[in-house]
Each structure stands twice: as structure tokens, then as C-alpha cells.
Design a protein around this motif. Structure first.
Motif, PDB file in Angstrom:
ATOM      1  N   VAL B  44       0.849  -1.192   0.000  1.00 52.09           N
ATOM      2  CA  VAL B  44       0.000   0.000   0.000  1.00 52.09           C
ATOM      3  C   VAL B  44       0.878   1.233   0.000  1.00 52.09           C
ATOM      4  CG1 VAL B  44      -1.745   1.314   1.236  1.00 52.09           C
ATOM      5  CG2 VAL B  44      -1.825  -1.182   1.252  1.00 52.09           C
ATOM      6  N   THR B  45       0.632   2.108  -0.947  1.00 51.16           N
ATOM      7  CA  THR B  45       1.348   3.378  -1.012  1.00 51.16           C
ATOM      8  C   THR B  45       0.349   4.495  -1.252  1.00 51.16           C
ATOM      9  OG1 THR B  45       3.314   2.336  -1.958  1.00 51.16           O
ATOM     10  CG2 THR B  45       3.140   4.712  -2.174  1.00 51.16           C
ATOM     11  N   ASP B  46       0.367   5.494  -0.384  1.00 54.92           N
ATOM     12  CA  ASP B  46      -0.437   6.692  -0.583  1.00 54.92           C
ATOM     13  C   ASP B  46       0.434   7.735  -1.259  1.00 54.92           C
ATOM     14  OD1 ASP B  46      -1.957   6.493   2.736  1.00 54.92           O
ATOM     15  OD2 ASP B  46      -2.345   5.366   0.891  1.00 54.92           O
ATOM     16  N   THR B  47      -0.099   8.409  -2.249  1.00 51.72           N
ATOM     17  CA  THR B  47       0.709   9.422  -2.911  1.00 51.72           C
ATOM     18  C   THR B  47      -0.129  10.574  -3.410  1.00 51.72           C
ATOM     19  OG1 THR B  47       2.418   9.840  -4.576  1.00 51.72           O
ATOM     20  CG2 THR B  47       0.624   8.389  -5.220  1.00 51.72           C
ATOM     21  N   THR B  48       0.479  11.743  -3.448  1.00 47.55           N
ATOM     22  CA  THR B  48      -0.111  12.930  -4.062  1.00 47.55           C
ATOM     23  C   THR B  48       0.729  13.382  -5.248  1.00 47.55           C
ATOM     24  OG1 THR B  48       1.129  14.510  -2.719  1.00 47.55           O
ATOM     25  CG2 THR B  48      -0.958  13.716  -1.809  1.00 47.55           C
ATOM     26  N   SER B  49       1.733  12.580  -5.610  1.00 44.32           N
ATOM     27  CA  SER B  49       2.694  13.017  -6.614  1.00 44.32           C
ATOM     28  C   SER B  49       2.094  13.047  -8.014  1.00 44.32           C
ATOM     29  CB  SER B  49       3.916  12.095  -6.610  1.00 44.32           C
ATOM     30  OG  SER B  49       4.845  12.516  -7.591  1.00 44.32           O
ATOM     31  N   LEU B  80      -8.508   9.465  -1.761  1.00 46.20           N
ATOM     32  CA  LEU B  80      -8.367   9.875  -0.365  1.00 46.20           C
ATOM     33  C   LEU B  80      -8.875  11.297  -0.121  1.00 46.20           C
ATOM     34  CD1 LEU B  80      -4.824   8.465   0.523  1.00 46.20           C
ATOM     35  CD2 LEU B  80      -7.066   7.425   0.911  1.00 46.20           C
ATOM     36  N   GLU B  81      -9.339  11.950  -1.186  1.00 51.12           N
ATOM     37  CA  GLU B  81      -9.829  13.323  -1.008  1.00 51.12           C
ATOM     38  C   GLU B  81     -11.166  13.462  -1.713  1.00 51.12           C
ATOM     39  OE1 GLU B  81      -7.207  16.716  -0.886  1.00 51.12           O
ATOM     40  OE2 GLU B  81      -5.578  15.452  -1.611  1.00 51.12           O
ATOM     41  N   THR B  82     -11.435  14.645  -2.223  1.00 52.63           N
ATOM     42  CA  THR B  82     -12.673  14.911  -2.951  1.00 52.63           C
ATOM     43  C   THR B  82     -12.318  15.408  -4.340  1.00 52.63           C
ATOM     44  OG1 THR B  82     -12.771  17.190  -2.136  1.00 52.63           O
ATOM     45  CG2 THR B  82     -13.919  15.515  -0.851  1.00 52.63           C
ATOM     46  N   THR B 111     -14.916  10.732  -2.593  1.00 58.96           N
ATOM     47  CA  THR B 111     -14.074  10.359  -1.453  1.00 58.96           C
ATOM     48  C   THR B 111     -14.293   8.897  -1.103  1.00 58.96           C
ATOM     49  OG1 THR B 111     -14.191  12.608  -0.623  1.00 58.96           O
ATOM     50  CG2 THR B 111     -13.475  10.921   0.925  1.00 58.96           C
ATOM     51  N   GLN B 146      -6.584  18.605  -7.464  1.00 60.52           N
ATOM     52  CA  GLN B 146      -5.395  17.865  -7.058  1.00 60.52           C
ATOM     53  C   GLN B 146      -5.817  16.910  -5.954  1.00 60.52           C
ATOM     54  OE1 GLN B 146      -2.270  17.738  -8.238  1.00 60.52           O
ATOM     55  NE2 GLN B 146      -1.995  16.113  -6.747  1.00 60.52           N
ATOM     56  N   ALA B 148      -5.120  12.928  -3.523  1.00 53.17           N
ATOM     57  CA  ALA B 148      -4.290  11.881  -2.956  1.00 53.17           C
ATOM     58  C   ALA B 148      -4.933  10.536  -3.258  1.00 53.17           C
ATOM     59  CB  ALA B 148      -4.151  12.068  -1.448  1.00 53.17           C
ATOM     60  N   ARG B 150      -4.566   6.162  -2.790  1.00 46.57           N
ATOM     61  CA  ARG B 150      -3.952   5.005  -2.165  1.00 46.57           C
ATOM     62  C   ARG B 150      -3.861   3.903  -3.215  1.00 46.57           C
ATOM     63  NH1 ARG B 150      -6.014   3.802   3.469  1.00 46.57           N
ATOM     64  NH2 ARG B 150      -4.393   5.342   3.824  1.00 46.57           N
TER      65      ARG B 150
END
Lengths: 137, 161
Positions: B44-49, B80-82, B111, B146, B148, B150
Motif C-alpha cells: 500500500v502506497t499513498d501518494t499525491t505526486s 483519499l480526497e474529494t 471520497t 489535485q 491523494a 492510495r
């Protein structure tokens, strides 16, 4: 690109931390990632002091602080409960609502009670339908 | 056991036991049992990149002469966001450009919304030796948002062809 890796020793609110990192680094980062207990900051244009800057942002991070989007989603999530808490209005059908108004709205004061209840329902519906309506995008 | 390019025969040329065993027996056995690397996993990797970043540790495979590698990967991506965003996994060989990606695209518009992703990739012919393939992922804004993501990787396997 350079990765700044840091060991995470507390909970992380990824969206909020991302915003804090972008506020500090600007367009020099493409974002952040978390894998297990490792946090990575993806630096596109490295500069001196980046590691310390990243550590400062992480140290100052409070995972309980929500982003505006997260707060807006929380409002959406609570909207059904708020609507259900308005006596009668959550369950009445059309006829029952009309009967209640006929029987109870006699003067300005009683009309205000009905209007306030309807306003609460409208706000709950608005929040559920258009989350983040007031957010600056 | 490695692949050996079989030799052509013509009228009058003797097929010795060595030639038969190499060209047919050994090569057929090699095809029956190709080199396979089965990676993991449940990563599992969460990223915003917005640029490709590693989401799974690299897996290695040792190839023989004239081999391609088939990579098969699958998992799921969770918002992970909206807002609307794209989650894009991709692959890289030997950590060298270019990326072979995005191998898949997942549109996430709510979400906690999550969808599966999977893709297969066949490399060019690789030089003999050990090569690494690594899964990467990135977030692309959709509708100006923009976000995030998972990335959960469930399958990541390599097969020498």
C-alpha cells in the motif's frame, strides 16, 4: 528528481500534509508519498536545506486539522443525520406535511417555526447535493 | 537451463543426440518452465505526486538471450480526497527512462471511491542478465482537482517469454 525520506512516528493526514509541503516547497515538489512508516517528499528541483525544511513541516503537522475539502466532506457526511433530526420533516409524506402546516401555522411566530425547520432541511439537502459549494477552487 | 537457438538442418546432415537433445529436448523443457518472478504481495502506497513515483519494490528477473519479459500487475486505487482525479500506475525497466505508462487509468470522483486496475506489459528484447521492473504510480488532476490516492498492489509477476 530527489526523494527525501523520513520515518513517520505519528499519524498522518496525507492531504493536509501535502498542502503544507506544497506551501513550503511550491512547485519544486511533485507531491508526497507514504509507504508503511516511511514518508517521501518528491523534490523536482533540489535545493540546499530541503531536508530540514521537510522535517520542519512534518514536525509541525497536526493530523487532526482538516483541509477545507475534508471539512466540506464531513459536512456532507453529517447532512443525513441533520435532516433526520428535524422533528417530523424527515419522515412526513406530502399530505402529512401539508396537514401539519394547516394545523400549526396560525400566526407569524408559528410560521417562523415552520420556516426554520424548512430552512434546516434545505441546508442539509444543499450540503448533500453540492459539497464544498462555498470553497474557493 | 537456458534457451539455445536451434540449428537448421539440410538433407544429409546428421542429427546427433547432442543436437537433438539441445535443439528439441532442452529447448522444449525451457519453454515449458519459463523464468517467472512472482512478486508479492499486498503493498500500500499513498501518494499525491503528479510525477511517477515507486509504489512497489522492484522485482528482478534473469533473462536469457533474445528474451522479452511479460509483466502482469493488478491492484486497486482508492480516492483519499474529494473531486475528480486520475490514478495512473506504470512500469519502468531497470529504473531507466522512458516509463512504460500509464499502463492503466482509474477515474476516481468521490471520497473513498475505489476501483481495481490491472495491466500487462511486454518489454522489448532484453539483453541477457538480471533486469528489474518496478511499478510506479502518479496522480493526475481531473477537472482541476489535485488529490491523494492510495495504490494497493496485489499482483506483480514477471515471465520471460
Amino acid at each position: 528528481m530527489r526523494e527525501i525520506e523520513m520515518r513517520i512516528q505519528k499519524n498522518i493526514n496525507i492531504p493536509a500534509l501535502d498542502r503544507a509541503m506544497r506551501a513550503r516547497f511550491g512547485a519544486r515538489i511533485s507531491g508526497i508519498s507514504r509507504a508503511g512508516d516511511t514518508l517521501m517528499v518528491h523534490v523536482l528541483e533540489p535545493a540546499d536545506g530541503d531536508d530540514d525544511a521537510a522535517r520542519e513541516v512534518l514536525a509541525a503537522h497536526d493530523p487532526t486539522e482538516q483541509t477545507p475539502e475534508q471539512a466540506a466532506f464531513e459536512v456532507v457526511r453529517q447532512a443525513p443525520a441533520r435532516a433526520a433530526a428535524i422533528p417530523g420533516w424527515a419522515t412526513w409524506d406530502e399530505q402529512q406535511a401539508g396537514t401539519w402546516i394547516t394545523d400549526n401555522v396560525k400566526d407569524l411566530a408559528s410560521a417562523k417555526v415552520a420556516l426554520i425547520a424548512m430552512a434546516r432541511m434545505l441546508v442539509a439537502l444543499r450540503d448533500a447535493q453540492w459539497p464544498g459549494l462555498g470553497l474557493d477552487k | 537451463m537456458a534457451w539455445t537457438t536451434p540449428t537448421s538442418r539440410s538433407v544429409g546432415l546428421l542429427i546427433t543426440p547432442t543436437i537433438w537433445n539441445t535443439d528439441l529436448v532442452d529447448n522444449l523443457l525451457y519453454l515449458k518452465t519459463p523464468v517467472v518472478t512472482i512478486g508479492t504481495t499486498y503493498t500500500v502506497t499513498d501518494t499525491t505526486s503528479t510525477t511517477f513515483v515507486p509504489i512497489v519494490d522492484a522485482q528482478s528477473i534473469t533473462t536469457t538471450s533474445g528474451a522479452r519479459v511479460l509483466m502482469i500487475a493488478s491492484g486497486w486505487a482508492q480516492h483519499l480526497e474529494t473531486g475528480t482525479i486520475l490514478a495512473e500506475p506504470g512500469v519502468r525497466i531497470d529504473d531507466a527512462d522512458p516509463y512504460a505508462g500509464p499502463g492503466a487509468r482509474v477515474w476516481l470522483s468521490g471520497t473513498s471511491e475505489q476501483y481495481t486496475w490491472s495491466f500487462a506489459y511486454i518489454s522489448n528484447v532484453l539483453s541477457p542478465g538480471t533486469h528489474t521492473l518496478r511499478l510506479y504510480g502518479r496522480v493526475a488532476a481531473g477537472g482541476g482537482t489535485q488529490g491523494a490516492v492510495r495504490f494497493t498492489t496485489r499482483t506483480f509477476l514477471l515471465i520471460e517469454l
